[in-house]
Design a protein around this motif. Structure first.
Motif, mmCIF file in Angstrom:
data_model
loop_
_atom_site.group_PDB
_atom_site.id
_atom_site.type_symbol
_atom_site.label_atom_id
_atom_site.label_comp_id
_atom_site.label_asym_id
_atom_site.label_seq_id
_atom_site.Cartn_x
_atom_site.Cartn_y
_atom_site.Cartn_z
ATOM 1 N N ALA A 215 0.831 -1.208 0.000
ATOM 2 C CA ALA A 215 0.000 0.000 0.000
ATOM 3 C C ALA A 215 0.866 1.258 0.000
ATOM 4 O O ALA A 215 0.517 2.276 -0.625
ATOM 5 C CB ALA A 215 -0.931 -0.013 1.207
ATOM 6 N N ASN A 429 -8.642 -1.422 -0.776
ATOM 7 C CA ASN A 429 -7.485 -1.297 -1.678
ATOM 8 C C ASN A 429 -7.941 -0.980 -3.105
ATOM 9 O O ASN A 429 -7.342 -0.131 -3.793
ATOM 10 C CB ASN A 429 -6.659 -2.585 -1.662
ATOM 11 N N LYS A 433 -7.120 2.540 -5.038
ATOM 12 C CA LYS A 433 -6.427 2.609 -6.331
ATOM 13 C C LYS A 433 -7.199 3.466 -7.331
ATOM 14 O O LYS A 433 -6.595 4.137 -8.187
ATOM 15 C CB LYS A 433 -6.240 1.195 -6.894
ATOM 16 N N VAL A 442 -8.087 3.281 4.269
ATOM 17 C CA VAL A 442 -7.269 2.084 4.030
ATOM 18 C C VAL A 442 -6.453 1.752 5.270
ATOM 19 O O VAL A 442 -6.380 0.594 5.702
ATOM 20 C CB VAL A 442 -6.340 2.309 2.818
ATOM 21 N N GLN A 446 -6.844 -1.703 7.574
ATOM 22 C CA GLN A 446 -5.725 -2.631 7.812
ATOM 23 C C GLN A 446 -5.443 -2.773 9.306
ATOM 24 O O GLN A 446 -5.161 -3.867 9.797
ATOM 25 C CB GLN A 446 -4.480 -2.141 7.080
#
Length: 479
Positions: A215, A429, A433, A442, A446
Protein backbone atom coordinates in the motif's frame (compact mmCIF):
# COMPACT_ATOMS: atom_id res chain seq x y z
CA UNK A 1 2.66 -50.45 112.24
CA UNK A 2 3.80 -46.95 111.24
CA UNK A 3 5.43 -48.33 108.09
CA UNK A 4 2.16 -49.97 107.02
CA UNK A 5 0.24 -46.74 107.51
CA UNK A 6 2.88 -44.75 105.65
CA UNK A 7 2.66 -47.23 102.75
CA UNK A 8 -1.13 -46.88 102.70
CA UNK A 9 -0.88 -43.08 102.69
CA UNK A 10 1.60 -43.24 99.81
CA UNK A 11 -0.80 -45.36 97.77
CA UNK A 12 -3.67 -42.97 98.50
CA UNK A 13 -1.52 -39.98 97.55
CA UNK A 14 -0.49 -41.67 94.31
CA UNK A 15 -4.12 -42.34 93.42
CA UNK A 16 -5.00 -38.73 94.12
CA UNK A 17 -2.17 -37.59 91.87
CA UNK A 18 -3.37 -39.91 89.12
CA UNK A 19 -6.97 -38.67 89.41
CA UNK A 20 -5.83 -35.05 89.41
CA UNK A 21 -3.65 -35.65 86.38
CA UNK A 22 -6.52 -37.20 84.43
CA UNK A 23 -8.50 -33.98 84.29
CA UNK A 24 -8.05 -32.57 80.78
CA UNK A 25 -9.93 -29.84 78.90
CA UNK A 26 -12.22 -30.81 76.06
CA UNK A 27 -11.29 -30.08 72.48
CA UNK A 28 -13.15 -27.40 70.56
CA UNK A 29 -15.01 -28.43 67.45
CA UNK A 30 -16.39 -26.57 64.46
CA UNK A 31 -19.00 -27.66 61.98
CA UNK A 32 -18.05 -28.21 58.38
CA UNK A 33 -19.40 -26.06 55.59
CA UNK A 34 -22.45 -26.88 53.50
CA UNK A 35 -22.25 -30.02 51.33
CA UNK A 36 -20.94 -29.76 47.78
CA UNK A 37 -23.72 -28.80 45.30
CA UNK A 38 -25.12 -31.53 43.10
CA UNK A 39 -24.10 -29.84 39.84
CA UNK A 40 -21.62 -27.27 38.52
CA UNK A 41 -24.37 -25.26 36.86
CA UNK A 42 -28.09 -24.73 37.09
CA UNK A 43 -28.82 -27.94 35.16
CA UNK A 44 -28.47 -31.07 37.29
CA UNK A 45 -26.78 -34.04 35.68
CA UNK A 46 -26.04 -37.56 36.90
CA UNK A 47 -23.41 -38.18 34.22
CA UNK A 48 -20.33 -39.35 36.13
CA UNK A 49 -18.05 -39.40 33.08
CA UNK A 50 -15.03 -37.41 34.24
CA UNK A 51 -12.14 -36.21 32.11
CA UNK A 52 -9.80 -36.27 35.12
CA UNK A 53 -9.65 -40.07 34.90
CA UNK A 54 -7.71 -39.77 31.62
CA UNK A 55 -3.95 -40.07 31.85
CA UNK A 56 -2.25 -36.91 30.73
CA UNK A 57 -0.61 -38.70 27.79
CA UNK A 58 -4.09 -39.56 26.52
CA UNK A 59 -5.47 -36.07 27.17
CA UNK A 60 -2.81 -34.21 25.18
CA UNK A 61 -2.63 -35.16 21.50
CA UNK A 62 0.37 -33.01 20.53
CA UNK A 63 3.41 -35.28 20.71
CA UNK A 64 5.80 -32.33 21.12
CA UNK A 65 3.90 -31.22 24.21
CA UNK A 66 3.91 -34.78 25.58
CA UNK A 67 7.70 -34.94 25.21
CA UNK A 68 8.12 -31.62 27.05
CA UNK A 69 5.98 -32.82 29.96
CA UNK A 70 7.97 -36.05 30.13
CA UNK A 71 11.20 -34.09 30.54
CA UNK A 72 9.67 -31.80 33.17
CA UNK A 73 8.47 -34.70 35.32
CA UNK A 74 12.06 -35.91 35.51
CA UNK A 75 13.97 -32.63 35.89
CA UNK A 76 11.68 -30.01 37.46
CA UNK A 77 13.35 -28.72 40.63
CA UNK A 78 10.14 -27.91 42.50
CA UNK A 79 8.85 -31.43 41.92
CA UNK A 80 12.16 -32.92 43.07
CA UNK A 81 12.03 -30.76 46.22
CA UNK A 82 8.53 -32.11 46.91
CA UNK A 83 9.84 -35.67 46.56
CA UNK A 84 12.37 -34.92 49.31
CA UNK A 85 9.55 -33.68 51.54
CA UNK A 86 7.97 -37.11 51.09
CA UNK A 87 11.21 -38.75 52.24
CA UNK A 88 11.30 -36.47 55.29
CA UNK A 89 7.70 -37.40 56.17
CA UNK A 90 8.51 -41.10 55.69
CA UNK A 91 11.44 -40.85 58.11
CA UNK A 92 9.20 -39.11 60.65
CA UNK A 93 6.98 -42.22 60.63
CA UNK A 94 10.02 -44.32 61.52
CA UNK A 95 10.81 -41.97 64.40
CA UNK A 96 7.25 -42.19 65.78
CA UNK A 97 7.18 -45.95 65.31
CA UNK A 98 10.46 -46.29 67.20
CA UNK A 99 9.00 -44.42 70.18
CA UNK A 100 6.53 -47.30 70.67
CA UNK A 101 9.34 -49.78 71.22
CA UNK A 102 11.68 -50.10 74.23
CA UNK A 103 15.02 -48.33 74.00
CA UNK A 104 17.74 -50.93 74.50
CA UNK A 105 21.45 -50.21 74.75
CA UNK A 106 24.75 -51.51 76.06
CA UNK A 107 26.93 -49.58 78.46
CA UNK A 108 30.51 -50.18 79.50
CA UNK A 109 32.30 -47.90 81.91
CA UNK A 110 35.10 -47.46 84.36
CA UNK A 111 35.55 -45.00 87.20
CA UNK A 112 37.03 -44.37 90.61
CA UNK A 113 35.48 -42.96 93.78
CA UNK A 114 36.96 -41.64 97.02
CA UNK A 115 34.49 -40.83 99.77
CA UNK A 116 35.19 -39.23 103.13
CA UNK A 117 36.36 -41.56 105.88
CA UNK A 118 33.94 -40.10 108.35
CA UNK A 119 30.81 -40.72 106.33
CA UNK A 120 28.38 -43.60 106.48
CA UNK A 121 29.72 -45.09 103.24
CA UNK A 122 33.38 -44.46 104.15
CA UNK A 123 33.00 -45.99 107.62
CA UNK A 124 31.22 -49.02 106.14
CA UNK A 125 33.88 -49.56 103.46
CA UNK A 126 36.68 -49.38 106.03
CA UNK A 127 35.23 -52.24 108.06
CA UNK A 128 34.21 -54.43 105.11
CA UNK A 129 36.35 -57.45 104.30
CA UNK A 130 36.25 -59.03 100.88
CA UNK A 131 38.11 -62.03 102.19
CA UNK A 132 39.52 -62.66 105.66
CA UNK A 133 42.29 -60.10 106.13
CA UNK A 134 41.56 -58.21 102.87
CA UNK A 135 39.56 -54.97 103.16
CA UNK A 136 37.76 -52.95 100.47
CA UNK A 137 40.22 -50.90 98.37
CA UNK A 138 40.46 -47.20 99.05
CA UNK A 139 39.92 -45.33 96.71
CA UNK A 140 37.33 -47.68 95.20
CA UNK A 141 37.49 -48.42 91.40
CA UNK A 142 34.33 -49.33 89.51
CA UNK A 143 34.01 -51.38 86.30
CA UNK A 144 30.63 -52.01 84.69
CA UNK A 145 29.35 -53.88 81.64
CA UNK A 146 25.55 -53.87 81.36
CA UNK A 147 22.58 -53.83 79.04
CA UNK A 148 19.79 -51.41 79.83
CA UNK A 149 16.27 -50.77 78.54
CA UNK A 150 13.69 -47.99 78.93
CA UNK A 151 10.09 -48.20 77.79
CA UNK A 152 7.20 -45.79 78.02
CA UNK A 153 4.03 -47.88 78.17
CA UNK A 154 1.52 -46.35 75.75
CA UNK A 155 -1.45 -46.46 78.11
CA UNK A 156 -3.42 -43.59 76.59
CA UNK A 157 -2.44 -44.26 72.94
CA UNK A 158 -0.37 -41.09 72.90
CA UNK A 159 2.49 -42.68 70.96
CA UNK A 160 0.21 -44.63 68.64
CA UNK A 161 -1.79 -41.50 67.79
CA UNK A 162 1.44 -39.65 67.18
CA UNK A 163 2.50 -42.36 64.73
CA UNK A 164 -0.89 -42.26 62.99
CA UNK A 165 -0.58 -38.48 62.64
CA UNK A 166 2.84 -38.93 61.03
CA UNK A 167 1.40 -41.50 58.61
CA UNK A 168 -1.38 -39.12 57.58
CA UNK A 169 1.11 -36.30 57.07
CA UNK A 170 3.20 -38.60 54.91
CA UNK A 171 0.14 -39.40 52.80
CA UNK A 172 -0.63 -35.67 52.66
CA UNK A 173 2.85 -34.97 51.23
CA UNK A 174 2.21 -37.63 48.58
CA UNK A 175 -1.00 -35.82 47.62
CA UNK A 176 0.94 -32.56 47.70
CA UNK A 177 3.34 -34.06 45.17
CA UNK A 178 0.40 -35.05 42.98
CA UNK A 179 -0.93 -31.50 43.19
CA UNK A 180 2.44 -30.14 42.11
CA UNK A 181 2.36 -32.52 39.13
CA UNK A 182 -1.12 -31.39 38.00
CA UNK A 183 -0.11 -27.72 38.19
CA UNK A 184 3.23 -28.36 36.49
CA UNK A 185 1.57 -30.14 33.54
CA UNK A 186 -1.01 -27.37 33.18
CA UNK A 187 1.65 -24.65 33.35
CA UNK A 188 3.74 -26.31 30.63
CA UNK A 189 0.65 -26.69 28.42
CA UNK A 190 -0.31 -23.03 29.00
CA UNK A 191 3.13 -21.81 27.97
CA UNK A 192 3.28 -24.20 25.01
CA UNK A 193 -0.02 -22.93 23.61
CA UNK A 194 1.14 -19.37 24.32
CA UNK A 195 4.20 -20.13 22.20
CA UNK A 196 2.10 -21.49 19.34
CA UNK A 197 -0.12 -18.40 19.54
CA UNK A 198 2.88 -16.08 19.36
CA UNK A 199 4.19 -17.96 16.32
CA UNK A 200 0.83 -17.46 14.61
CA UNK A 201 0.68 -13.79 15.59
CA UNK A 202 4.19 -13.27 14.25
CA UNK A 203 3.15 -14.76 10.91
CA UNK A 204 0.10 -12.48 10.73
CA UNK A 205 2.20 -9.41 11.52
CA UNK A 206 4.63 -10.33 8.75
CA UNK A 207 1.74 -10.72 6.31
CA UNK A 208 0.37 -7.35 7.42
CA UNK A 209 3.78 -5.71 6.92
CA UNK A 210 3.84 -7.05 3.36
CA UNK A 211 0.33 -5.74 2.77
CA UNK A 212 1.17 -2.33 4.24
CA UNK A 213 4.40 -2.11 2.25
CA UNK A 214 2.47 -2.73 -0.96
CA UNK A 215 0.00 0.00 0.00
CA UNK A 216 2.92 2.34 0.73
CA UNK A 217 4.32 1.80 -2.74
CA UNK A 218 0.91 2.52 -4.23
CA UNK A 219 0.57 5.81 -2.34
CA UNK A 220 4.07 6.83 -3.42
CA UNK A 221 3.08 6.27 -7.04
CA UNK A 222 -0.12 8.21 -6.50
CA UNK A 223 1.86 11.07 -5.01
CA UNK A 224 4.02 11.21 -8.12
CA UNK A 225 0.82 11.38 -10.16
CA UNK A 226 -0.45 14.16 -7.89
CA UNK A 227 -3.27 11.97 -6.67
CA UNK A 228 -1.92 11.76 -3.08
CA UNK A 229 0.05 13.96 -0.71
CA UNK A 230 3.21 13.57 1.35
CA UNK A 231 0.99 13.27 4.41
CA UNK A 232 -0.45 10.03 3.08
CA UNK A 233 3.04 8.69 2.33
CA UNK A 234 4.23 9.44 5.86
CA UNK A 235 1.11 7.94 7.44
CA UNK A 236 1.62 4.67 5.54
CA UNK A 237 5.33 4.75 6.38
CA UNK A 238 4.54 5.17 10.10
CA UNK A 239 2.09 2.27 9.95
CA UNK A 240 4.73 -0.02 8.43
CA UNK A 241 7.23 0.98 11.12
CA UNK A 242 4.64 0.33 13.85
CA UNK A 243 4.02 -3.17 12.54
CA UNK A 244 7.76 -3.89 12.30
CA UNK A 245 8.15 -2.75 15.90
CA UNK A 246 5.32 -5.10 16.89
CA UNK A 247 7.18 -7.92 15.12
CA UNK A 248 10.19 -7.49 17.41
CA UNK A 249 7.95 -7.27 20.47
CA UNK A 250 6.50 -10.67 19.56
CA UNK A 251 9.96 -12.11 18.93
CA UNK A 252 10.98 -11.04 22.44
CA UNK A 253 7.85 -12.64 23.92
CA UNK A 254 8.67 -15.85 22.07
CA UNK A 255 12.14 -15.91 23.61
CA UNK A 256 10.76 -15.22 27.09
CA UNK A 257 8.17 -17.95 26.70
CA UNK A 258 10.75 -20.47 25.52
CA UNK A 259 12.86 -19.66 28.57
CA UNK A 260 9.84 -20.16 30.86
CA UNK A 261 9.31 -23.62 29.41
CA UNK A 262 13.01 -24.46 29.69
CA UNK A 263 12.95 -23.36 33.32
CA UNK A 264 10.01 -25.67 34.04
CA UNK A 265 11.94 -28.45 32.31
CA UNK A 266 14.99 -27.77 34.48
CA UNK A 267 17.35 -27.06 31.58
CA UNK A 268 19.28 -24.18 30.09
CA UNK A 269 17.83 -22.23 27.11
CA UNK A 270 17.29 -24.12 23.90
CA UNK A 271 14.74 -24.16 21.10
CA UNK A 272 11.34 -25.60 21.89
CA UNK A 273 10.30 -28.16 19.32
CA UNK A 274 6.85 -27.41 17.93
CA UNK A 275 4.80 -27.65 14.75
CA UNK A 276 4.07 -24.25 13.26
CA UNK A 277 0.72 -25.17 11.74
CA UNK A 278 -2.39 -23.02 11.45
CA UNK A 279 -3.06 -22.23 15.08
CA UNK A 280 -6.72 -21.38 14.57
CA UNK A 281 -7.36 -24.89 13.27
CA UNK A 282 -6.49 -26.44 16.66
CA UNK A 283 -9.48 -27.72 18.60
CA UNK A 284 -9.68 -27.70 22.42
CA UNK A 285 -9.89 -31.11 24.06
CA UNK A 286 -13.41 -32.21 24.93
CA UNK A 287 -14.05 -32.22 28.69
CA UNK A 288 -16.62 -33.99 30.85
CA UNK A 289 -16.96 -32.53 34.33
CA UNK A 290 -18.79 -35.42 36.01
CA UNK A 291 -20.46 -34.53 39.31
CA UNK A 292 -19.04 -32.16 41.97
CA UNK A 293 -18.70 -34.85 44.66
CA UNK A 294 -15.99 -36.49 42.55
CA UNK A 295 -13.72 -33.57 43.41
CA UNK A 296 -13.34 -35.04 46.91
CA UNK A 297 -11.58 -38.12 45.52
CA UNK A 298 -9.97 -36.73 42.36
CA UNK A 299 -8.40 -33.45 43.49
CA UNK A 300 -5.02 -33.98 45.22
CA UNK A 301 -5.25 -30.71 47.15
CA UNK A 302 -8.63 -31.71 48.61
CA UNK A 303 -7.28 -35.11 49.68
CA UNK A 304 -4.18 -33.42 51.09
CA UNK A 305 -6.30 -31.03 53.16
CA UNK A 306 -8.41 -33.95 54.40
CA UNK A 307 -5.34 -35.94 55.52
CA UNK A 308 -3.88 -32.88 57.24
CA UNK A 309 -7.19 -32.47 59.09
CA UNK A 310 -7.04 -36.09 60.29
CA UNK A 311 -3.45 -35.57 61.44
CA UNK A 312 -4.40 -32.39 63.30
CA UNK A 313 -7.21 -34.20 65.14
CA UNK A 314 -4.75 -36.90 66.20
CA UNK A 315 -2.37 -34.20 67.43
CA UNK A 316 -5.14 -32.96 69.74
CA UNK A 317 -5.47 -36.47 71.20
CA UNK A 318 -1.70 -36.61 71.72
CA UNK A 319 -1.71 -33.23 73.48
CA UNK A 320 -4.68 -34.28 75.62
CA UNK A 321 -2.87 -37.44 76.72
CA UNK A 322 -0.15 -35.26 78.27
CA UNK A 323 -2.58 -34.49 81.10
CA UNK A 324 -2.76 -38.17 82.07
CA UNK A 325 -0.24 -40.15 84.15
CA UNK A 326 2.57 -41.81 82.21
CA UNK A 327 4.13 -45.18 83.04
CA UNK A 328 7.84 -45.68 82.38
CA UNK A 329 9.60 -49.00 82.91
CA UNK A 330 13.37 -49.27 83.10
CA UNK A 331 15.59 -52.32 83.51
CA UNK A 332 19.29 -53.18 83.50
CA UNK A 333 21.34 -56.38 83.62
CA UNK A 334 25.10 -56.87 83.61
CA UNK A 335 28.20 -57.27 85.73
CA UNK A 336 29.93 -54.81 88.07
CA UNK A 337 33.06 -55.02 90.23
CA UNK A 338 35.90 -52.92 91.56
CA UNK A 339 38.51 -55.16 89.90
CA UNK A 340 38.43 -56.44 86.28
CA UNK A 341 39.25 -60.00 87.37
CA UNK A 342 36.09 -60.02 89.53
CA UNK A 343 33.73 -58.95 86.69
CA UNK A 344 32.86 -62.53 85.76
CA UNK A 345 32.75 -63.90 89.26
CA UNK A 346 29.20 -65.15 89.53
CA UNK A 347 26.86 -64.52 91.23
CA UNK A 348 28.71 -61.85 93.24
CA UNK A 349 29.34 -59.53 90.22
CA UNK A 350 25.85 -59.73 88.73
CA UNK A 351 24.00 -56.40 88.43
CA UNK A 352 20.28 -56.16 87.68
CA UNK A 353 17.47 -53.70 88.23
CA UNK A 354 13.81 -53.31 87.33
CA UNK A 355 11.77 -50.21 88.10
CA UNK A 356 8.41 -48.73 87.19
CA UNK A 357 7.60 -45.04 87.39
CA UNK A 358 4.18 -43.37 87.27
CA UNK A 359 4.17 -39.60 86.91
CA UNK A 360 1.35 -37.12 86.35
CA UNK A 361 1.32 -33.32 86.14
CA UNK A 362 -0.38 -31.81 89.16
CA UNK A 363 0.23 -28.14 89.92
CA UNK A 364 2.04 -26.23 87.13
CA UNK A 365 0.33 -27.46 83.97
CA UNK A 366 0.40 -24.20 82.02
CA UNK A 367 2.85 -25.49 79.43
CA UNK A 368 0.71 -28.57 78.76
CA UNK A 369 -2.44 -26.45 78.55
CA UNK A 370 -0.75 -24.10 76.12
CA UNK A 371 0.36 -26.97 73.87
CA UNK A 372 -3.15 -28.45 73.99
CA UNK A 373 -4.68 -25.10 73.06
CA UNK A 374 -2.23 -24.75 70.16
CA UNK A 375 -3.01 -28.27 68.92
CA UNK A 376 -6.72 -27.50 69.11
CA UNK A 377 -6.24 -24.24 67.19
CA UNK A 378 -4.24 -26.08 64.52
CA UNK A 379 -7.09 -28.59 64.26
CA UNK A 380 -9.61 -25.80 63.63
CA UNK A 381 -7.20 -24.26 61.14
CA UNK A 382 -7.00 -27.54 59.25
CA UNK A 383 -10.79 -27.83 59.26
CA UNK A 384 -11.27 -24.35 57.82
CA UNK A 385 -8.55 -25.04 55.25
CA UNK A 386 -10.33 -28.24 54.20
CA UNK A 387 -13.63 -26.38 53.73
CA UNK A 388 -11.89 -23.60 51.82
CA UNK A 389 -10.09 -26.08 49.55
CA UNK A 390 -13.36 -27.80 48.61
CA UNK A 391 -15.05 -24.46 47.95
CA UNK A 392 -12.14 -23.26 45.84
CA UNK A 393 -12.11 -26.51 43.84
CA UNK A 394 -15.82 -26.22 43.03
CA UNK A 395 -15.56 -22.55 42.04
CA UNK A 396 -12.52 -23.17 39.83
CA UNK A 397 -14.30 -25.87 37.85
CA UNK A 398 -17.50 -23.83 37.61
CA UNK A 399 -15.56 -20.79 36.36
CA UNK A 400 -13.65 -22.73 33.71
CA UNK A 401 -16.76 -24.52 32.42
CA UNK A 402 -18.50 -21.17 32.00
CA UNK A 403 -15.39 -19.76 30.35
CA UNK A 404 -15.28 -22.56 27.78
CA UNK A 405 -18.88 -21.87 26.78
CA UNK A 406 -18.45 -18.10 26.53
CA UNK A 407 -15.12 -18.33 24.70
CA UNK A 408 -16.68 -20.53 22.04
CA UNK A 409 -19.44 -18.00 21.43
CA UNK A 410 -16.94 -15.15 21.36
CA UNK A 411 -14.64 -17.03 18.99
CA UNK A 412 -17.44 -17.62 16.50
CA UNK A 413 -18.26 -13.91 16.42
CA UNK A 414 -14.61 -12.88 16.13
CA UNK A 415 -14.16 -15.29 13.23
CA UNK A 416 -17.00 -13.57 11.42
CA UNK A 417 -15.42 -10.20 12.22
CA UNK A 418 -12.07 -11.27 10.76
CA UNK A 419 -13.74 -12.57 7.61
CA UNK A 420 -15.57 -9.27 7.16
CA UNK A 421 -12.41 -7.22 7.71
CA UNK A 422 -10.40 -9.36 5.28
CA UNK A 423 -13.02 -8.61 2.62
CA UNK A 424 -12.99 -4.93 3.55
CA UNK A 425 -9.21 -4.80 3.01
CA UNK A 426 -9.61 -5.99 -0.56
CA UNK A 427 -12.48 -3.54 -1.15
CA UNK A 428 -10.60 -0.58 0.38
CA UNK A 429 -7.48 -1.30 -1.68
CA UNK A 430 -9.50 -1.39 -4.91
CA UNK A 431 -11.32 1.84 -4.02
CA UNK A 432 -8.04 3.48 -3.00
CA UNK A 433 -6.43 2.61 -6.33
CA UNK A 434 -9.33 4.25 -8.13
CA UNK A 435 -9.16 7.28 -5.78
CA UNK A 436 -12.65 6.69 -4.47
CA UNK A 437 -11.51 6.55 -0.79
CA UNK A 438 -8.61 8.30 0.87
CA UNK A 439 -5.58 6.71 2.55
CA UNK A 440 -7.06 7.12 6.04
CA UNK A 441 -9.81 4.57 5.40
CA UNK A 442 -7.27 2.08 4.03
CA UNK A 443 -5.05 2.54 7.08
CA UNK A 444 -7.91 2.11 9.53
CA UNK A 445 -9.17 -0.99 7.73
CA UNK A 446 -5.73 -2.63 7.81
CA UNK A 447 -5.26 -1.70 11.45
CA UNK A 448 -8.67 -3.05 12.45
CA UNK A 449 -8.00 -6.29 10.58
CA UNK A 450 -4.65 -6.78 12.28
CA UNK A 451 -6.11 -6.19 15.73
CA UNK A 452 -9.02 -8.55 15.04
CA UNK A 453 -6.71 -11.32 13.83
CA UNK A 454 -4.47 -10.99 16.90
CA UNK A 455 -7.52 -11.04 19.18
CA UNK A 456 -8.84 -14.12 17.38
CA UNK A 457 -5.58 -15.94 18.10
CA UNK A 458 -5.70 -14.84 21.75
CA UNK A 459 -9.23 -16.21 22.02
CA UNK A 460 -8.14 -19.53 20.51
CA UNK A 461 -5.26 -19.71 22.99
CA UNK A 462 -7.66 -19.04 25.88
CA UNK A 463 -9.93 -21.80 24.59
CA UNK A 464 -7.08 -24.31 24.58
CA UNK A 465 -5.92 -23.18 28.02
CA UNK A 466 -9.44 -23.31 29.45
CA UNK A 467 -9.72 -26.98 28.47
CA UNK A 468 -6.38 -27.65 30.17
CA UNK A 469 -7.50 -25.77 33.28
CA UNK A 470 -10.72 -27.78 33.55
CA UNK A 471 -8.66 -30.96 33.30
CA UNK A 472 -6.39 -29.68 36.06
CA UNK A 473 -9.20 -28.37 38.27
CA UNK A 474 -11.09 -31.66 38.03
CA UNK A 475 -7.98 -33.37 39.42
CA UNK A 476 -6.47 -34.74 36.22
CA UNK A 477 -2.82 -35.08 35.35
CA UNK A 478 -1.25 -36.82 38.34
CA UNK A 479 -2.41 -40.36 37.54
Amino acid sequence: MYKVKLYQYSIALGLCLAVAGCKAPAAETASTSAPVPEAFGSVKSQDTTNTSTLKWKDFFKDQNLVELIDVALKNNQELNMTLQEIEIAKNDIRVRKGALLPTVGVRAGAGIEKVGRYTSQGAGDATTEIKPGIETPDPLPDYTIAAYANWEVDIWKKLRNSKKAAVNRYLATVEGKNFVITNLIAEIADNYYELLALDSQLEIVKQTITLQTNALEIVKIQKQAARATELGVQKFQAEVLTSKSLEFDILQKIKENENKINFLLGRYPQDIKRDKTNFTDLLPAAVNSGIPSQLLTNRPDVKQAELELVAAKLDVKVARAEFYPSLDISAAFGVQAFKPSYLFTFPESILYSLAGDIAAPLINRNAIKAEFSSANARQLQALYNYDRTILNAYLEVSTQLSKIDNLQKGYDLKSQQVDALNKSIDVSNDLFKSARVDYFEVLMTQRDALEAKLELIDTKKEQLNAAVHVYRDLGGGWK
